[in-house]
Design an enzyme around this catalytic site. Structure first.
Site, short mmCIF file in Angstrom:
data_model
loop_
_atom_site.label_atom_id
_atom_site.label_comp_id
_atom_site.label_asym_id
_atom_site.label_seq_id
_atom_site.Cartn_x
_atom_site.Cartn_y
_atom_site.Cartn_z
N SER A 107 21.96 -29.11 25.75
CA SER A 107 23.26 -29.68 26.17
C SER A 107 23.09 -30.63 27.36
CB SER A 107 24.27 -28.58 26.51
OG SER A 107 23.73 -27.66 27.44
N HIS A 167 21.04 -22.42 20.86
CA HIS A 167 21.44 -22.73 22.25
C HIS A 167 22.75 -21.95 22.54
CE1 HIS A 167 21.74 -24.82 25.96
NE2 HIS A 167 22.27 -25.96 25.56
N HIS A 225 13.45 -17.30 25.16
CA HIS A 225 13.85 -18.52 25.88
C HIS A 225 12.70 -19.51 25.86
CE1 HIS A 225 15.48 -21.13 29.04
NE2 HIS A 225 16.64 -20.62 28.68
N ARG A 258 20.94 -14.59 34.92
CA ARG A 258 22.35 -14.70 34.48
C ARG A 258 22.73 -13.46 33.68
NH1 ARG A 258 21.85 -20.36 31.43
NH2 ARG A 258 20.14 -19.12 30.52
N ASP A 301 23.01 -15.21 26.96
CA ASP A 301 23.94 -14.99 25.85
C ASP A 301 23.92 -13.56 25.33
OD1 ASP A 301 24.80 -17.70 25.79
OD2 ASP A 301 22.89 -18.22 24.86
N1 AMX Z 1 13.90 -13.14 17.68
C1 AMX Z 1 12.94 -13.36 16.74
N2 AMX Z 1 12.02 -14.33 16.81
C2 AMX Z 1 12.03 -15.07 17.92
C3 AMX Z 1 12.96 -14.89 18.95
C4 AMX Z 1 13.92 -13.87 18.80
N3 AMX Z 1 14.87 -13.65 19.70
N4 AMX Z 1 12.72 -15.81 19.93
C5 AMX Z 1 11.68 -16.55 19.49
N5 AMX Z 1 11.27 -16.12 18.29
C6 AMX Z 1 10.25 -16.69 17.44
C7 AMX Z 1 10.57 -18.16 17.19
O1 AMX Z 1 11.53 -18.29 16.15
C8 AMX Z 1 9.21 -18.72 16.84
O2 AMX Z 1 8.94 -18.36 15.52
P1 AMX Z 1 8.09 -19.33 14.53
O3 AMX Z 1 6.71 -19.40 15.14
O4 AMX Z 1 8.14 -18.64 13.22
O5 AMX Z 1 8.79 -20.65 14.55
C9 AMX Z 1 8.29 -17.92 17.77
O6 AMX Z 1 9.01 -16.73 18.13
C10 AMX Z 1 7.89 -18.66 19.03
O7 AMX Z 1 9.08 -19.08 19.70
P2 AMX Z 1 9.09 -19.26 21.30
O8 AMX Z 1 8.09 -20.32 21.65
O9 AMX Z 1 8.98 -17.95 21.96
O10 AMX Z 1 10.59 -19.76 21.54
P3 AMX Z 1 11.17 -21.24 21.46
O11 AMX Z 1 10.95 -21.90 22.77
O12 AMX Z 1 10.68 -21.96 20.25
O13 AMX Z 1 12.73 -20.95 21.23
C11 AMX Z 1 14.77 -19.83 21.59
C12 AMX Z 1 13.53 -20.44 22.24
C13 AMX Z 1 15.76 -19.44 22.67
C14 AMX Z 1 15.41 -20.89 20.68
C15 AMX Z 1 14.34 -18.59 20.79
O14 AMX Z 1 13.82 -17.61 21.66
C16 AMX Z 1 15.44 -18.00 19.95
O15 AMX Z 1 15.67 -18.45 18.82
N6 AMX Z 1 16.19 -16.97 20.50
C17 AMX Z 1 17.35 -16.42 19.82
C18 AMX Z 1 18.55 -17.34 19.96
C19 AMX Z 1 19.06 -17.37 21.39
O16 AMX Z 1 19.26 -16.35 22.01
N7 AMX Z 1 19.32 -18.58 21.89
C20 AMX Z 1 19.94 -18.76 23.23
C21 AMX Z 1 18.98 -19.27 24.28
C22 AMX Z 1 19.67 -19.49 25.61
C23 AMX Z 1 20.57 -20.66 25.53
O17 AMX Z 1 20.14 -21.78 25.32
N8 AMX Z 1 21.85 -20.48 25.67
#
Ligand code: AMX
Length: 439
Positions: free
Chosen positions: A241, A271, A317, A326, A372
């Site tokens: 964002s 996000h 994250h 937070r 979140d």
């Molecule tokens: N549950 C399951 N798998 C997860 C995970 C979770 N909560 N968080 C990361 N992973 C997986 C990823 O999908 C990725 O899988 P892949 O290799 O098959 O593609 C792997 O772990 C490596 O990811 P990462 O490097 O640890 O995370 P990232 O930087 O690519 O993504 C985020 C970060 C937040 C998108 C991810 O942790 C996620 O999808 N979390 C759940 C959604 C969430 O809570 N989002 C809110 C974040 C805060 C915000 O922006 N408001």
């Protein structure tokens, strides 16, 4: 007492000189280095943009102008009788880099009240939208509709020098921030409360009024709103964002175009939309398991989520590698105000088991909860159970940080953003060239 605008100008002039000096003397110094994995992998850790208002440490979490969340809960001015910081105060801090006095904050409250009325054409736009349109779509459209009144675009058409850009950006930002609680509440009441609206209370602050106009009375929810709007406001510049708002603004698109674009990024489930996804996931869990689960049930439920190829929402994250401060602030609020709430019990139980499971699962680099994972449980407790709306609260708050930075970006005259992209063919050629024997 200088007004916020006057205060900003005292900060802007020396900062401009400082940045010009840095560019002149050290502009060629390297601060980052990009690997192929980073180019394919969402540019993680590539230091290639400047964001003044906050900075994120992977272990410690966010600092707003150098202050942690516990420090801000102590130091920022509060509402009469309140204990949580006022969002007006974080805006002052983000913009000026200084902690405000109670009088500084009162002036912003007054200023935003003066600018808060929603024009008829905006209400007509919102009324024309399907009632079942996602609230974030309505929110983004509402912000975009206000572009009609952009002072920046009017002044740009008439002709203004680059050094003046910050000034109409400041005015648009103040007008837009002033209206966001009323826009959000309008969407909420139109979508879920029979189109019955509640006028603003002139005796309330920005966050207190959002709580009031949504229709939840009582001091505790107002306090929650104030805390919520402070802690979601900024998370340095690289998140979707913030970065989107910054990128769109770099084309000299005004505050309305830029924020609306940023909100479209916030609406993604990885996000800001994760806050609604957390509540949906918890509600499904409680329905399937008949209420607060046992530890064994919960462990199995989390593994089932992961084995189905889904993420555990609210965990992980891109930058953080520890529990999000937070999250901690919201947990403290829950421990104080709703310790016996069933959903809080589930959120706490997930916190006990999920990090271990995610570590064993072995994919995520960060098994700890983010912001979140906690916010929905608090909103639900006070009766805001329509979780599709939750990201709008996040959006109202995020506007504080990204718009404060947008004013700074124009004040510093930052140029249009234009990183270089490359093709896989080009990358392949680099790899082959690097592997070729040296002549
Ligand atoms: N549950 C399951 N798998 C997860 C995970 C979770 N909560 N968080 C990361 N992973 C997986 C990823 O999908 C990725 O899988 P892949 O290799 O098959 O593609 C792997 O772990 C490596 O990811 P990462 O490097 O640890 O995370 P990232 O930087 O690519 O993504 C985020 C970060 C937040 C998108 C991810 O942790 C996620 O999808 N979390 C759940 C959604 C969430 O809570 N989002 C809110 C974040 C805060 C915000 O922006 N408001």
């Amino acid at each position: 007492m200088p007004s916020l605008k006057e205060k900003f100008t005292t900060k802007m002039v020396p900062m401009r000189e400082k940045v010009q000096g840095i560019l002149k003397q050290s502009g060629e110094m390297k601060i980052s280095d990009v690997s192929i994995a980073q180019a394919y992998g969402g540019m993680r850790s590539v230091k290639c943009m400047v964001w003044e208002t906050s900075a994120l440490d992977p272990i410690e979490g966010i600092r707003f102008r150098g202050f942690t969340i516990p420090e801000l809960r102590e130091k920022l001015p509060k509402a009469p009788g309140g204990e949580e910081p006022l969002p007006e105060g974080i805006f002052y801090l983000l913009l000026t880099g200084e902690l405000p006095t109670a009088a500084d904050v009162a002036e912003i409250t007054k200023e935003w009240q003066k600018r808060s009325a929603l024009p008829g054409y905006l209400l007509d736009t919102l009324k024309s939208l399907p009632k079942d349109m996602h609230p974030m779509t309505q929110f983004s459209l509402g912000i975009l509709a206000l572009q009609k009144d952009s002072i920046f675009m009017e002044r740009y058409r008439k002709g203004m020098s680059k050094m003046e850009h910050w000034e109409p950006m400041y005015e648009d930002t103040m007008n837009l921030l002033a209206k966001l609680p009323a826009i959000a509440a309008y969407i909420y009441r139109q979508s879920y409360k029979g189109d019955k609206h509640i006028p603003a209370d002139p005796n309330l602050d920005w966050g207190g009024n959002l709580a009031h106009m949504v229709g939840v009375e009582g001091p505790a929810f107002k306090e929650l709103m104030r805390l919520y709007l402070v802690i979601h406001s900024d998370h340095e510049g690289g998140n979707v964002s913030a970065h989107t708002t910054h990128l769109v603004g770099s084309a000299l698109s005004d505050a309305y175009y830029s924020l609306s674009a940023g909100m479209n990024g916030l609406a993604g489930p990885l996000h800001g939309l994760a806050n609604q996804e957390v509540l949906r996931w918890i509600m499904d869990l409680m329905k399937e398991l008949g209420g607060v689960p046992t530890k064994d049930q919960l462990v199995k439920y989390i593994w089932d989520t992961l084995n189905a190829g889904k993420v555990v929402p609210g965990y992980g994250h891109a930058v953080l590698r520890k529990t999000d401060p937070r999250y901690v602030a919201q947990r403290e609020f829950a421990q104080k105000h709703l310790p016996n709430d069933d959903i809080f019990k589930v959120v706490s139980a997930v916190y006990e088991v999920a990090p271990d499971i995610l570590t064993k699962h072995g994919k995520t680099k960060n098994p700890w909860p983010n912001v979140d994972a906690h916010s929905g449980c608090l909103l639900w407790h006070y009766g805001v159970t329509e979780y599709d709306f939750y990201t709008v609260f996040f959006g109202v708050s995020r506007a504080l940080g990204v718009l404060a930075q947008l004013i700074w970006s124009r004040a510093l005259g930052l140029p249009i953003e234009r990183p270089k992209s490359v093709t896989t063919e080009w990358i392949d050629a680099q790899i082959k060239a690097a592997a070729a024997p040296k002549q």
